[in-house]
Design a protein around this motif. Structure first.
Motif, PDB file in Angstrom:
ATOM      1  N   VAL A 284       0.853  -1.187   0.000  1.00  0.00           N
ATOM      2  CA  VAL A 284       0.000   0.000   0.000  1.00  0.00           C
ATOM      3  C   VAL A 284       0.887   1.236   0.000  1.00  0.00           C
ATOM      4  O   VAL A 284       1.812   1.347   0.812  1.00  0.00           O
ATOM      5  N   TYR A 285       0.596   2.143  -0.938  1.00  0.00           N
ATOM      6  CA  TYR A 285       1.213   3.467  -0.894  1.00  0.00           C
ATOM      7  C   TYR A 285       0.187   4.416  -0.290  1.00  0.00           C
ATOM      8  O   TYR A 285      -0.958   4.484  -0.737  1.00  0.00           O
ATOM      9  N   GLY A 286       0.602   5.131   0.758  1.00  0.00           N
ATOM     10  CA  GLY A 286      -0.316   6.043   1.418  1.00  0.00           C
ATOM     11  C   GLY A 286       0.405   7.266   1.933  1.00  0.00           C
ATOM     12  O   GLY A 286       1.634   7.301   2.052  1.00  0.00           O
ATOM     13  N   THR A 287      -0.371   8.312   2.277  1.00  0.00           N
ATOM     14  CA  THR A 287       0.193   9.589   2.695  1.00  0.00           C
ATOM     15  C   THR A 287      -0.454  10.065   3.980  1.00  0.00           C
ATOM     16  O   THR A 287      -1.528   9.587   4.391  1.00  0.00           O
TER      17      THR A 287
ATOM     18  N   GLY B 161       0.602  21.304   5.163  1.00  0.00           N
ATOM     19  CA  GLY B 161       0.773  21.575   3.739  1.00  0.00           C
ATOM     20  C   GLY B 161       1.738  20.621   3.088  1.00  0.00           C
ATOM     21  O   GLY B 161       1.848  20.573   1.866  1.00  0.00           O
ATOM     22  N   ILE B 162       2.485  19.886   3.907  1.00  0.00           N
ATOM     23  CA  ILE B 162       3.440  18.922   3.368  1.00  0.00           C
ATOM     24  C   ILE B 162       2.947  17.524   3.726  1.00  0.00           C
ATOM     25  O   ILE B 162       2.693  17.245   4.894  1.00  0.00           O
ATOM     26  N   GLN B 163       2.815  16.679   2.712  1.00  0.00           N
ATOM     27  CA  GLN B 163       2.423  15.293   2.961  1.00  0.00           C
ATOM     28  C   GLN B 163       3.644  14.390   2.814  1.00  0.00           C
ATOM     29  O   GLN B 163       4.388  14.516   1.852  1.00  0.00           O
ATOM     30  N   GLN B 164       3.795  13.519   3.810  1.00  0.00           N
ATOM     31  CA  GLN B 164       4.810  12.480   3.702  1.00  0.00           C
ATOM     32  C   GLN B 164       4.101  11.169   3.364  1.00  0.00           C
ATOM     33  O   GLN B 164       2.898  11.029   3.569  1.00  0.00           O
ATOM     34  N   SER B 165       4.892  10.216   2.868  1.00  0.00           N
ATOM     35  CA  SER B 165       4.303   8.966   2.377  1.00  0.00           C
ATOM     36  C   SER B 165       4.979   7.764   3.027  1.00  0.00           C
ATOM     37  O   SER B 165       6.137   7.830   3.453  1.00  0.00           O
ATOM     38  N   ILE B 166       4.205   6.656   3.100  1.00  0.00           N
ATOM     39  CA  ILE B 166       4.691   5.404   3.679  1.00  0.00           C
ATOM     40  C   ILE B 166       4.292   4.280   2.742  1.00  0.00           C
ATOM     41  O   ILE B 166       3.159   4.237   2.249  1.00  0.00           O
ATOM     42  N   ILE B 167       5.199   3.355   2.483  1.00  0.00           N
ATOM     43  CA  ILE B 167       4.895   2.126   1.746  1.00  0.00           C
ATOM     44  C   ILE B 167       4.778   1.008   2.779  1.00  0.00           C
ATOM     45  O   ILE B 167       5.707   0.775   3.551  1.00  0.00           O
ATOM     46  N   THR B 168       3.614   0.350   2.813  1.00  0.00           N
ATOM     47  CA  THR B 168       3.357  -0.667   3.837  1.00  0.00           C
ATOM     48  C   THR B 168       3.108  -2.017   3.183  1.00  0.00           C
ATOM     49  O   THR B 168       2.630  -2.112   2.053  1.00  0.00           O
ATOM     50  N   GLU B 169       3.453  -3.067   3.912  1.00  0.00           N
ATOM     51  CA  GLU B 169       3.247  -4.446   3.469  1.00  0.00           C
ATOM     52  C   GLU B 169       2.246  -5.104   4.418  1.00  0.00           C
ATOM     53  O   GLU B 169       2.426  -5.078   5.635  1.00  0.00           O
ATOM     54  N   PHE B 170       1.177  -5.713   3.864  1.00  0.00           N
ATOM     55  CA  PHE B 170       0.125  -6.329   4.676  1.00  0.00           C
ATOM     56  C   PHE B 170      -0.028  -7.810   4.327  1.00  0.00           C
ATOM     57  O   PHE B 170       0.169  -8.222   3.174  1.00  0.00           O
ATOM     58  N   ASP B 171      -0.411  -8.599   5.342  1.00  0.00           N
ATOM     59  CA  ASP B 171      -0.803  -9.995   5.169  1.00  0.00           C
ATOM     60  C   ASP B 171      -2.235 -10.007   4.625  1.00  0.00           C
ATOM     61  O   ASP B 171      -3.144  -9.448   5.245  1.00  0.00           O
ATOM     62  N   ILE B 172      -2.467 -10.645   3.473  1.00  0.00           N
ATOM     63  CA  ILE B 172      -3.804 -10.593   2.863  1.00  0.00           C
ATOM     64  C   ILE B 172      -4.823 -11.429   3.630  1.00  0.00           C
ATOM     65  O   ILE B 172      -6.030 -11.268   3.434  1.00  0.00           O
ATOM     66  N   ASN B 173      -4.371 -12.339   4.491  1.00  0.00           N
ATOM     67  CA  ASN B 173      -5.310 -13.202   5.209  1.00  0.00           C
ATOM     68  C   ASN B 173      -6.001 -12.468   6.348  1.00  0.00           C
ATOM     69  O   ASN B 173      -7.185 -12.668   6.600  1.00  0.00           O
ATOM     70  N   ASN B 174      -5.262 -11.612   7.065  1.00  0.00           N
ATOM     71  CA  ASN B 174      -5.851 -10.907   8.214  1.00  0.00           C
ATOM     72  C   ASN B 174      -5.657  -9.400   8.127  1.00  0.00           C
ATOM     73  O   ASN B 174      -6.078  -8.675   9.036  1.00  0.00           O
ATOM     74  N   LEU B 175      -4.977  -8.911   7.045  1.00  0.00           N
ATOM     75  CA  LEU B 175      -4.710  -7.488   6.833  1.00  0.00           C
ATOM     76  C   LEU B 175      -3.920  -6.886   7.990  1.00  0.00           C
ATOM     77  O   LEU B 175      -4.120  -5.728   8.362  1.00  0.00           O
TER      78      LEU B 175
END
Length: 1021
Positions: free
Chosen positions: A221-224, A244-258
């Motif tokens: 997931v790419y999110g801000t 006014g400034i957004q930072q972003s995080i790339i996250t990794e999730f388990d698809i079975n339980n999120l």
């Protein structure tokens, strides 16, 4: 942009009105294959290369959504249209097997072919856009659609996994929370999870882009966020109080339980707004796109100001511009440690008149190449040393495609890195005629292959070479390492096992070779001498002194001497022998015994029943492991017997007559001598007996013997009894008298004989006749004593009562009940004591009679009124008459009211008229009925001479309704009559005229069902 089997598709909008888009198909070398215009805002490709597109056209409240399928060559296969506006950017199409899943957002309503209609559930005039899922098949058939979202939720993105499950991300409009939800291919919700909320932080993490990794089955997931957030309870902060400034995080999730597994802080200092459903202009997007290999997740996004990826910090080309701009950035994430490695960013010439506003788009991987797409406004834009001009020339958005080789750097730049400190670092370049190198510690060079002698760790880092004048012109980078960063390599890849006994010592120490330090001897903290049998591991360490180590394990196997050998692992002993440890049978050297706790035991230790003992042997100073022996100490009980036993002296009993229970019995005299079983018993003598179980003899049991001369106390018995039935005999069990003959009859043997001495073969079923009989009974003891007594049995008869089971009589009359004469007494349930009673009331009457022997018999009769039936009919068959009554009963029948019979059938009757009479057995008259067996004449002569002038059939008057018909030979009816109550006769005339002489035919249908037919001769001459 989507990858196909033989290339890729790229779609871009012709202008910002989104009225038309251009779809182009390229091969993997970026050669255009075909292109076409259409309304397209989303597309995908199936495994066969077929293309599916979705586009919205029209105007306010009159929008048409077109879902289309094209073949791989761009030929339209089918098109399906449904109404309602779909947001142009929030669309996806997914294919799984035969399912086509469409996702997106809508404002007001969506109508799918008048089958499913979705209405925005926010209830607002200007509603929040709602997400939807719609299911078609690959032939365009529609199945179902559902609405997604509630309250102030915004639909963000969607994705599908290998199993066909659909994932959607959404966020609250005020960033109060965000969710990921999972649906199956039938659009049924499987899982909904809130992955972030604003409790204790500034706002929730906004999941802008979902990417499913088909290789490792994870969701990325790419999110801000702004200021601060938390994802699955992990907190993050921008370090700024400005939203006014957004930072972003790339996250990794388990698809079975999120559940969150890993994350990468992609702090890209974005000034662009977070994408929303209303965005139509892609230049406002802050997003990143992914493509994966087995080892890496390639990522394409944007950043401003500065950004750090791993050990590399990059700077935007437009940091001083009044209008904020963003550069593209391309990097890869190592899926083992989830660390980022920078690849390249976009650049722009200084002092460009337009802001450097660029937006990354979709990417994919084919073989070793990553294909990138983006929007850009730089004039021009520089990617990885390649300059790309903006065709618009005025700063409007253009699109670009860029093919990046993952092996590009290694093919153009190379080095002899890593090298040891104080060695010569050699750099290599190719593909051009001019080379410009820059690197760490101020390094510059215009040589193609420069060297750095006596290199130090200060020379470690990234070297950049600008190559020009050739086919591979561009700016390239290579990472170089100076210093010993390589671990030593063991000289023996797999160390052999060390084996020995309790005197094992490790004398050979392994070595390794280091690229800088040379040969290194291993060290260990494990012992090098072993005396106890077992398996051990020596953990060797090779340290080159420069911070690099290698480890290697070596097995040490210390074996013990062979186990001692017991005769049996389970051994038995007799308690009477007082067994000890030394009695256990075992073979070995220097045997040592232990208990279960490991304590040593002396040889004199007494054995305990059920205990397990452990033995080792010692050979050449090395003690073996222990073997176990389980011990059973048998304590055999004495045999069981009556210690005082009586015998009949006349039977001359021997020792074998003594009754004792046990196994392998052995008898002794008072001197302790074993005596045979044939030894005669002596009155008053005491004998001793033992038993042997498991080869263990018990202690002795004393039995005193008495020899008696008269010990059978039997007596004569006289028994008088009544027969239980009215028969002349009764079966009795002679054994039933034994308890009266003697007490405890089970201790004796009974033999039965008659007065002549003949044995009675079956005493348990002896037939006893009426009268008296004498039986002799011999009562014997097991030891031969006996006595003969007399058993005198008398059997008296049971009275025979003559009452019937049932009896009926006519209502208003009476009946006499008589059980028979000759009894001593009569007792009726009416209280009468006479032989007979007269009753006029129905009921059950019981009498008990007693004969002169005092034997009784009881009988009952059920007295009821006679059931009166009526005569239904008399059925005639030939010369047989059967009387049919309305119900069954006890009746009798007569034809003359004098002679009566039980049967209702009369046979062999002559022709003529009859009357049948019916009554009950008790004399109640049922009634009477006339019937006839007809005598039908075959000729008449109606000539008026008074002889045989008429056709007369006697008895027809008894059957009113009978039909008589007469026909001539042509079948014409010349006479017909229905019988009433008068006797039948016909004068032979038809309509008062005599008929011609001749033969005629008749039919007589009797009302009881009989039918007669025949001929009639009429003579008028």
């Amino acid at each position: 942009m989507k990858k196909t089997n033989d290339g890729f598709l790229y779609v871009y909008q012709a202008d910002q009105s989104y009225t038309y888009a251009k779809m182009l198909k390229y091969d993997f070398n970026c050669n255009l294959i075909w292109e076409k215009y259409d309304v397209i805002q989303a597309l995908t490709v199936d495994n066969a290369g077929n293309i599916y597109t979705l586009g919205t056209s029209g105007y306010y409240m009159n929008y048409v959504n077109k879902l289309k399928k094209y073949s791989a060559d761009g030929t339209l296969i089918w098109e399906k249209q449904f109404t309602g506006e779909i947001g142009r950017l929030a669309k996806n199409i997914f294919i799984h097997q035969n399912d086509v899943i469409v996702t997106g957002v809508f404002s007001y309503t969506l109508d799918f072919f008048n089958q499913v209609s979705l209405t925005n559930n926010s209830g607002l005039t200007q509603p929040y856009r709602r997400g939807f899922l719609a299911k078609f098949d690959t032939n365009g058939n529609f199945y179902n659609a559902i609405q997604l979202g509630q309250d102030m939720e915004f639909f963000k993105d969607s994705e599908m996994d290998n199993a066909g499950n659909i994932y959607i991300s959404k966020v609250h409009a005020n960033f109060a929370y965000s969710k990921i939800e999972k649906f199956d291919h039938n659009l049924q919700l499987i899982l909904s999870k809130e992955i972030s909320n604003n409790a204790g932080v500034y706002w929730a993490y906004c999941p802008t882009n979902l990417h499913y990794n088909k290789i490792n089955d994870k969701m990325y997931v790419y999110g801000t966020f702004a200021i601060s957030t938390k994802v699955d309870n992990t907190s993050f902060s921008t370090g700024s109080t400005s939203n006014g400034i957004q930072q972003s995080i790339i996250t990794e999730f388990d698809i079975n339980n999120l559940n969150l597994l890993r994350y990468l802080k992609f702090y890209n200092n974005s000034f662009l707004q977070i994408p929303q459903e209303t965005n139509n202009n892609t230049r406002t997007l802050n997003n990143a796109y992914f493509a994966e290999t087995n080892d890496y997740l390639y990522t394409f996004g944007t950043f401003s100001k500065t950004m750090t990826l791993g050990n590399t910090t990059i700077t935007s080309s437009n940091t001083n511009n009044t209008y904020y701009g963003e550069d593209l950035v391309f990097f890869k994430i190592n899926l083992v440690n989830f660390e980022a490695e920078y690849l390249f960013k976009s650049d722009a010439p200084q002092n460009t008149p337009y802001q450097n506003l660029n937006a990354a788009n979709e990417i994919f991987i084919n073989n070793d190449n990553v294909y990138l797409s983006s929007n850009f406004r730089n004039i021009p834009i520089i990617l990885n040393g390649t300059t790309i001009n903006n065709n618009s020339g005025n700063g409007a958005e253009d699109v670009l495609l860029y093919k990046y080789s993952t092996t590009n750097s290694s093919n153009t730049l190379s080095s002899n890195s890593p090298v040891c400190t104080n060695s010569t670092l050699q750099l290599y370049a190719s593909g051009g005629t001019n080379y410009s190198w820059t690197g760490p510690n101020g390094f510059t060079s215009n040589q193609q292959n420069p060297t750095i002698p006596n290199a130090t760790t200060n020379n470690t880092g990234t070297y950049t070479c600008q190559v020009s004048g050739g086919t591979c012109s561009g700016t390239f980078t290579i990472n170089v390492v100076v210093g010993d960063h390589i671990a030593p390599v063991p000289n023996i890849p797999v160390l052999t096992d060390i084996t020995g006994d309790c005197h094992t010592t490790v004398a050979t120490i392994p070595t390794a070779t280091d690229n800088c330090a040379g040969v290194i001897t291993a060290t260990t903290t494990d012992p090098l001498s072993y005396s106890i049998p077992g398996n051990y591991i020596i953990h060797w360490t090779y340290n080159d002194g420069n911070g690099n180590t290698a480890t290697q394990n070596q097995n040490v196997i210390v074996s013990s001497p062979a186990l001692p050998t017991p005769a049996n692992t389970q051994q038995s002993f007799c308690a009477t022998n007082n067994p000890k440890i030394s009695d256990i049978q075992i073979t070995g050297q220097n045997i040592q015994w232990y208990d279960a706790a490991g304590n040593t035991l002396p040889a004199t230790t007494a054995l305990i029943n059920g205990q397990t003992y452990y033995a080792s042997q010692t050979i050449n100073g090395c003690e073996s492991n222990k073997t176990s022996v389980q011990v059973t100490v048998n304590n055999t009980p004495k045999p069981t017997a009556n210690v005082n036993q009586d015998f009949c002296a006349s039977a001359n009993p021997t020792l074998e007559k003594i009754v004792a229970m046990g196994t392998s019995l052995k008898f002794y005299d008072t001197a302790g001598n074993v005596i045979p079983m044939s030894t005669p018993l002596v009155n008053g003598q005491t004998y001793f007996v033992t038993q042997t179980v498991n080869n263990c003899e018990s202690e002795k049991l004393a039995i005193t013997v008495t020899l008696s001369s008269d010990n059978v106390p039997a007596k004569d018995i006289t028994q008088v009894q009544c027969n239980t039935t009215t028969a002349n005999s009764m079966v009795v069990n002679l054994h039933s008298y034994e308890a009266n003959i003697i007490n405890n009859p089970g201790n004796y043997i009974f033999t039965y004989t008659d007065t002549s001495g003949n044995p009675i073969s079956n005493p348990s079923a002896y037939v006893l006749n009426i009268g008296t009989i004498l039986i002799h009974v011999r009562v014997s003891t097991p030891d031969g004593c006996f006595k003969v007594v007399r058993l005198n049995l008398t059997l008296n008869p049971k009275p025979i009562v003559l009452l019937p089971d049932t009896l009926d009589f006519c209502e208003g009359k009476s009946v006499v009940l008589d059980p028979g004469p000759g009894f001593k007494s009569y007792e009726w349930n009416t209280g009468a004591t006479t032989q007979t009673i007269t009753v006029s009331t129905p009921g059950t009457y019981t009498v008990k009679v007693t004969n002169v022997f005092g034997c009784e018999s009881t009988s009952s009769t059920q007295v009821s009124y006679s059931v009166l039936a009526h005569i239904v009919s008399v059925n005639i068959t030939n010369n047989t008459a059967t009387v049919i009554l309305s119900q069954s009963g006890n009746y009798e029948f007569s034809l003359d009211n004098f002679t009566w019979q039980d049967s209702n059938i009369f046979t062999n009757l002559n022709m003529g008229e009859y009357t049948v009479y019916v009554r009950t057995k008790s004399g109640c008259i049922i009634g009477q009925k006339n019937f006839s067996i007809f005598n039908i004449p075959n000729a008449i002569s109606p000539n008026g001479d008074g002889i045989n002038d008429t056709w007369r059939i006697a008895g027809l008057e008894n059957y009113p309704g009978t039909e008589v018909s007469l026909y001539d030979r042509r079948g014409a009816v010349i006479y017909k009559e229905i019988i009433k109550k008068n006797p039948f006769q016909w004068d032979g005339k038809y309509e008062s005229h005599a008929i011609s002489t001749g033969n005629y035919w008749y039919t007589i249908k009797v009302s009881d069902g009989r039918v007669y037919s025949g001929w009639l001769l009429i003579k008028n001459r």
